[in-house]
Design a protein around this motif. Structure first.
Motif, PDB file in Angstrom:
ATOM      1  N   LEU A  50      36.540  39.759  43.225  1.00 23.05           N
ATOM      2  CA  LEU A  50      36.438  40.611  44.415  1.00 23.05           C
ATOM      3  C   LEU A  50      36.262  42.077  44.031  1.00 23.05           C
ATOM      4  O   LEU A  50      35.554  42.833  44.705  1.00 23.05           O
ATOM      5  N   ALA A  51      36.891  42.479  42.933  1.00 23.97           N
ATOM      6  CA  ALA A  51      36.781  43.869  42.488  1.00 23.97           C
ATOM      7  C   ALA A  51      35.345  44.201  42.097  1.00 23.97           C
ATOM      8  O   ALA A  51      34.900  45.348  42.232  1.00 23.97           O
ATOM      9  N   ARG A  52      34.615  43.186  41.636  1.00 18.01           N
ATOM     10  CA  ARG A  52      33.220  43.406  41.244  1.00 18.01           C
ATOM     11  C   ARG A  52      32.284  43.398  42.454  1.00 18.01           C
ATOM     12  O   ARG A  52      31.117  43.777  42.339  1.00 18.01           O
ATOM     13  N   ASP A  53      32.789  42.936  43.593  1.00 17.35           N
ATOM     14  CA  ASP A  53      31.977  42.863  44.804  1.00 17.35           C
ATOM     15  C   ASP A  53      32.229  44.121  45.628  1.00 17.35           C
ATOM     16  O   ASP A  53      33.225  44.235  46.339  1.00 17.35           O
ATOM     17  N   GLY A  54      31.332  45.073  45.536  1.00 19.03           N
ATOM     18  CA  GLY A  54      31.531  46.350  46.218  1.00 19.03           C
ATOM     19  C   GLY A  54      31.549  46.247  47.722  1.00 19.03           C
ATOM     20  O   GLY A  54      31.994  47.169  48.409  1.00 19.03           O
ATOM     21  N   SER A  55      31.104  45.091  48.281  1.00 18.66           N
ATOM     22  CA  SER A  55      31.061  44.961  49.742  1.00 18.66           C
ATOM     23  C   SER A  55      32.401  44.524  50.320  1.00 18.66           C
ATOM     24  O   SER A  55      32.590  44.588  51.534  1.00 18.66           O
ATOM     25  N   ALA A  56      33.310  44.073  49.488  1.00 17.88           N
ATOM     26  CA  ALA A  56      34.585  43.542  49.983  1.00 17.88           C
ATOM     27  C   ALA A  56      35.535  44.681  50.340  1.00 17.88           C
ATOM     28  O   ALA A  56      35.957  45.447  49.464  1.00 17.88           O
ATOM     29  N   THR A  57      35.863  44.791  51.618  1.00 17.85           N
ATOM     30  CA  THR A  57      36.829  45.811  52.050  1.00 17.85           C
ATOM     31  C   THR A  57      38.092  45.195  52.644  1.00 17.85           C
ATOM     32  O   THR A  57      39.070  45.902  52.880  1.00 17.85           O
ATOM     33  N   ALA A  58      38.062  43.876  52.913  1.00 16.70           N
ATOM     34  CA  ALA A  58      39.227  43.188  53.475  1.00 16.70           C
ATOM     35  C   ALA A  58      39.266  41.767  52.936  1.00 16.70           C
ATOM     36  O   ALA A  58      38.238  41.077  52.903  1.00 16.70           O
ATOM     37  N   VAL A  59      40.458  41.338  52.517  1.00 15.67           N
ATOM     38  CA  VAL A  59      40.617  40.016  51.910  1.00 15.67           C
ATOM     39  C   VAL A  59      41.812  39.310  52.540  1.00 15.67           C
ATOM     40  O   VAL A  59      42.912  39.867  52.595  1.00 15.67           O
ATOM     41  N   PHE A  60      41.581  38.106  53.008  1.00 12.63           N
ATOM     42  CA  PHE A  60      42.655  37.236  53.489  1.00 12.63           C
ATOM     43  C   PHE A  60      42.882  36.159  52.439  1.00 12.63           C
ATOM     44  O   PHE A  60      41.971  35.406  52.100  1.00 12.63           O
ATOM     45  N   CYS A  61      44.093  36.078  51.915  1.00 10.13           N
ATOM     46  CA  CYS A  61      44.436  35.113  50.868  1.00 10.13           C
ATOM     47  C   CYS A  61      45.213  33.944  51.455  1.00 10.13           C
ATOM     48  O   CYS A  61      46.034  34.119  52.361  1.00 10.13           O
ATOM     49  N   TRP A  62      44.999  32.758  50.897  1.00 12.16           N
ATOM     50  CA  TRP A  62      45.566  31.524  51.434  1.00 12.16           C
ATOM     51  C   TRP A  62      47.086  31.568  51.508  1.00 12.16           C
ATOM     52  O   TRP A  62      47.685  31.004  52.410  1.00 12.16           O
ATOM     53  N   ASN A  63      47.727  32.252  50.554  1.00 12.79           N
ATOM     54  CA  ASN A  63      49.175  32.448  50.646  1.00 12.79           C
ATOM     55  C   ASN A  63      49.556  33.746  49.944  1.00 12.79           C
ATOM     56  O   ASN A  63      48.703  34.443  49.372  1.00 12.79           O
ATOM     57  N   ASP A  64      50.824  34.088  49.985  1.00 11.28           N
ATOM     58  CA  ASP A  64      51.275  35.363  49.420  1.00 11.28           C
ATOM     59  C   ASP A  64      51.111  35.420  47.911  1.00 11.28           C
ATOM     60  O   ASP A  64      50.776  36.469  47.355  1.00 11.28           O
ATOM     61  N   GLU A  65      51.374  34.302  47.218  1.00 13.36           N
ATOM     62  CA  GLU A  65      51.246  34.312  45.755  1.00 13.36           C
ATOM     63  C   GLU A  65      49.829  34.672  45.328  1.00 13.36           C
ATOM     64  O   GLU A  65      49.631  35.463  44.398  1.00 13.36           O
ATOM     65  N   LEU A  66      48.835  34.095  45.991  1.00  9.76           N
ATOM     66  CA  LEU A  66      47.450  34.442  45.674  1.00  9.76           C
ATOM     67  C   LEU A  66      47.173  35.905  46.003  1.00  9.76           C
ATOM     68  O   LEU A  66      46.448  36.590  45.266  1.00  9.76           O
ATOM     69  N   ALA A  67      47.753  36.390  47.091  1.00  7.93           N
ATOM     70  CA  ALA A  67      47.562  37.798  47.450  1.00  7.93           C
ATOM     71  C   ALA A  67      48.124  38.719  46.367  1.00  7.93           C
ATOM     72  O   ALA A  67      47.511  39.745  46.036  1.00  7.93           O
ATOM     73  N   PHE A  68      49.275  38.374  45.797  1.00 12.55           N
ATOM     74  CA  PHE A  68      49.839  39.188  44.723  1.00 12.55           C
ATOM     75  C   PHE A  68      48.893  39.241  43.526  1.00 12.55           C
ATOM     76  O   PHE A  68      48.680  40.297  42.923  1.00 12.55           O
ATOM     77  N   GLY A  69      48.306  38.089  43.181  1.00 10.85           N
ATOM     78  CA  GLY A  69      47.356  38.062  42.072  1.00 10.85           C
ATOM     79  C   GLY A  69      46.113  38.880  42.354  1.00 10.85           C
ATOM     80  O   GLY A  69      45.628  39.626  41.488  1.00 10.85           O
ATOM     81  N   VAL A  70      45.590  38.774  43.563  1.00  8.83           N
ATOM     82  CA  VAL A  70      44.412  39.546  43.957  1.00  8.83           C
ATOM     83  C   VAL A  70      44.715  41.039  43.882  1.00  8.83           C
ATOM     84  O   VAL A  70      43.918  41.836  43.340  1.00  8.83           O
ATOM     85  N   MET A  71      45.868  41.453  44.401  1.00 11.70           N
ATOM     86  CA  MET A  71      46.222  42.877  44.400  1.00 11.70           C
ATOM     87  C   MET A  71      46.372  43.411  42.987  1.00 11.70           C
ATOM     88  O   MET A  71      45.969  44.535  42.688  1.00 11.70           O
ATOM     89  N   ARG A  72      46.934  42.600  42.102  1.00 14.23           N
ATOM     90  CA  ARG A  72      47.093  43.038  40.713  1.00 14.23           C
ATOM     91  C   ARG A  72      45.739  43.277  40.055  1.00 14.23           C
ATOM     92  O   ARG A  72      45.522  44.304  39.391  1.00 14.23           O
TER      93      ARG A  72
END
Length: 338
Positions: free
Chosen positions: A238-260
């Protein structure tokens, strides 16, 4: 309107099919008095044909034990499943029951059958199946026979007449996506976990429905699994995709990984990318930035499933979890320049 439950077979039904007396069936079940082999074979065949299971509460009373509620799950560590088990145990304890847990791999039918046999050898009053949609419903029903069953599912295609609790994560995903669109994001990317047969689960369906209804583009999903590593990998992509401004993650654990991974790539949350999870696990509030998430009332789901199991007049569907809902924290904001 509650759907009447089918009457389970009784010891009298077994005696009728086997053409023996009630005391003979009882002797076969208890092993207290020798029974001729041919008679025992007829009784056992009738039991299998009818799917008869001795009443768990009665067996427990005779044996001086507390009645047992069985719980079938594929995982005891995932936040939602763990909280549901806590809810079941709490309600069981209040009602004088104990809980036995069988961890079954939906992809391994043979080990599932073996584990169920061990579970059903106990004085079981009934079985609660968590994430019912993960299993082969026909095989599970055949194995459980006449044992009372209640289920917790996140799927809206649960069998008619099966007492069930619906954890509506499809609706949760839709509300999350609508929240991000209201903030001004033109679309929402999704990190998903495929269903048991590879198809989309409720959270992915709710996300896509919200986008389609809003006339927003539906971007390709980022497929992951339950691991933190897959969340990190999705975040890096997602970090390489400059068009991504909002991300919904399937659960909180995945969201933590995405944010890191976004942080390591120099993408700021929420200034550059807003991130949302589901579950509201304890770390969500303590994370930096704190995670916007959707709280699903798993404790209520466990308690409600127990009540559906033990109360035959309770009905087929449980509804009314009052503490579910979107929790807006620091990880979401309008897109830059909006």
């Amino acid at each position: 309107m509650p759907v009447p439950r089918k009457r389970p077979p009784t010891i009298a039904d077994v005696a009728r099919v086997a053409r023996v007396s009630l005391p003979t069936v009882s002797r076969v079940l208890t092993g207290s008095v020798p029974v001729r082999d041919s008679t025992r074979d007829r009784v056992l065949a009738a039991i299998r044909e009818l799917g008869y299971r001795p009443n768990g509460a009665a067996r427990a009373l005779v044996q001086g034990q507390q009645p047992i509620v069985g719980v079938v799950t594929h995982d005891t560590l995932a936040h939602g499943l763990a909280r549901m088990i806590v809810g079941i145990e709490d309600q069981a304890r209040r009602n004088g029951h104990v809980v036995a847990i069988a961890v079954l791999d939906p992809a391994d039918p043979e080990s599932t059958d073996t584990a169920l046999d061990v579970l059903l050898a106990q004085p079981i009053v009934g079985v609660i199946v968590l994430d019912h949609h993960m299993y082969d419903a026909e095989r599970l029903r055949a194995r459980l026979g006449a044992v009372p069953v209640a289920t917790v599912t996140s799927s809206d295609d649960v069998e008619a007449g099966v007492p069930h609790v619906l954890v509506d994560d499809r609706r949760a995903a839709k509300e999350i996506t609508q929240h991000l669109l209201r903030l001004g994001h033109t679309t929402v990317h999704h990190v998903t976990v495929p269903g048991p047969h590879g198809g989309p689960q409720g959270r992915e369906l709710g996300w896509s429905e919200a986008l389609i209804e809003a006339g927003a583009p539906v971007p390709p999903v980022y497929r992951s699994d339950w691991s933190l590593e897959s969340g990190l990998a999705a975040g890096a992509a997602l970090a390489r995709d400059g068009s991504a401004t909002a991300v919904f993650c399937w659960n909180d654990e995945l969201a933590f990984g995405v944010m890191r991974s976004l942080h390591e790539a120099g993408r700021r949350v929420p200034d550059d990318v807003s991130v949302v999870g589901i579950d509201d696990q304890p770390l969500a509030r303590a994370w930096v930035p704190s995670l916007t998430t959707y709280r699903l009332d798993f404790d209520w789901a466990g308690r409600a499933a127990f009540e559906l199991l033990v109360d035959p007049v309770c009905g087929v569907e449980a509804a009314g979890a009052t503490s579910s809902g979107l929790i807006v924290r620091e990880s979401t904001a309008p897109p830059a320049g909006h």
